[in-house]
Design a protein around this motif. Structure first.
Motif, PDB file in Angstrom:
ATOM      1  N   THR A   1      13.417 -22.356  -3.991  1.00  0.00           N
ATOM      2  CA  THR A   1      12.666 -23.369  -2.788  1.00  0.00           C
ATOM      3  C   THR A   1      13.973 -23.709  -2.048  1.00  0.00           C
ATOM      4  OG1 THR A   1      14.497 -24.786  -5.114  1.00  0.00           O
ATOM      5  CG2 THR A   1      12.550 -25.108  -5.237  1.00  0.00           C
TER       6      THR A   1
ATOM      7  N   GLY B   1      18.020 -33.104   2.181  1.00  0.00           N
ATOM      8  CA  GLY B   1      17.605 -33.899   0.826  1.00  0.00           C
ATOM      9  C   GLY B   1      16.011 -33.125   0.812  1.00  0.00           C
TER      10      GLY B   1
ATOM     11  N   THR C   1      16.652 -26.815   0.364  1.00  0.00           N
ATOM     12  CA  THR C   1      17.138 -28.237   0.513  1.00  0.00           C
ATOM     13  C   THR C   1      17.787 -28.557   1.406  1.00  0.00           C
ATOM     14  OG1 THR C   1      17.286 -28.534  -1.931  1.00  0.00           O
ATOM     15  CG2 THR C   1      18.345 -30.336  -0.104  1.00  0.00           C
TER      16      THR C   1
ATOM     17  N   VAL D   1      12.612 -30.875   0.141  1.00  0.00           N
ATOM     18  CA  VAL D   1      12.984 -29.501  -0.900  1.00  0.00           C
ATOM     19  C   VAL D   1      11.372 -28.860  -0.970  1.00  0.00           C
ATOM     20  CG1 VAL D   1      13.023 -28.479  -2.942  1.00  0.00           C
ATOM     21  CG2 VAL D   1      14.121 -30.460  -2.869  1.00  0.00           C
TER      22      VAL D   1
END
Length: 185
Positions: free
Chosen positions: A151, A157, A153, A159
């Motif tokens: 993932t 914020g 980010t 993702v």
């Protein structure tokens, strides 16, 4: 004559199987084969899942860069990822007067390195579960891994998940993601 036709068909089938086997390790993206001997742009234009990204790269004037020698790692958002942005965002970004903002967003998806998922996973592990990924656009993405999925980010914020990893290109690698990564400003 008939034996010549059968020989020609057999030869064609062998050539096709050899070509397919040569590219079997590279995943299909957007219904299209991705060839490791083609550059990022040459492959991306064939993906049915990346028409918005290709249009944005063209509008931003980044085609020549991403056709260049690299190496580049591109985190490539799908059309669905672009569609998830607030209504009108893509259309606004594609306007010539917003080119600088579009370039900033797109270059926050590009790393000046050839980073396969195994290398990213190692950096994440070496850094205790999260690795800072500086992009050519000046953004810093936070890479982590959960249940075998990388993932990213972004600075707001948001993702993104890597949905298809390690799509080799002649000038780098593409990792397909499910969200558009945004800079802090």
């Amino acid at each position: 004559m008939r034996s010549m036709t059968l020989k020609s068909l057999a030869a064609s089938a062998i050539i096709a199987m050899s070509a397919t086997a040569a590219f079997a390790d590279n995943p299909m993206v957007g219904g299209a084969a991705m060839y490791p001997d083609k550059n990022i742009i040459e492959n991306a234009v064939n993906s049915n899942d990346h028409t918005t990204l290709v249009a944005a790269v063209k509008a931003a004037g980044l085609v020549d860069t991403l056709e260049g020698p690299g190496p580049f790692t591109v985190f490539a958002p799908t059309d669905e990822a672009f569609a998830a942005l607030p209504d009108g965002t893509v259309e606004t970004l594609l306007k010539p007067e917003n080119k600088d903002q579009l370039v900033k967003i797109l270059t926050c998806h590009v790393v000046a390195a050839d980073a396969m998922s195994s290398a990213i996973e190692k950096m994440i592990a070496d850094d205790g579960g999260e690795h800072d990924v500086p992009t050519v656009g000046g953004c810093v993405l936070k890479a982590s891994e959960m249940d075998g999925t990388i993932t990213l980010t972004d600075e707001t914020g948001g993702v993104a998940h890597v949905t298809i990893a390690d799509v080799e290109q002649s000038n780098g690698v593409i990792h397909v993601i499910d969200k558009v990564l945004l800079p802090a400003s």
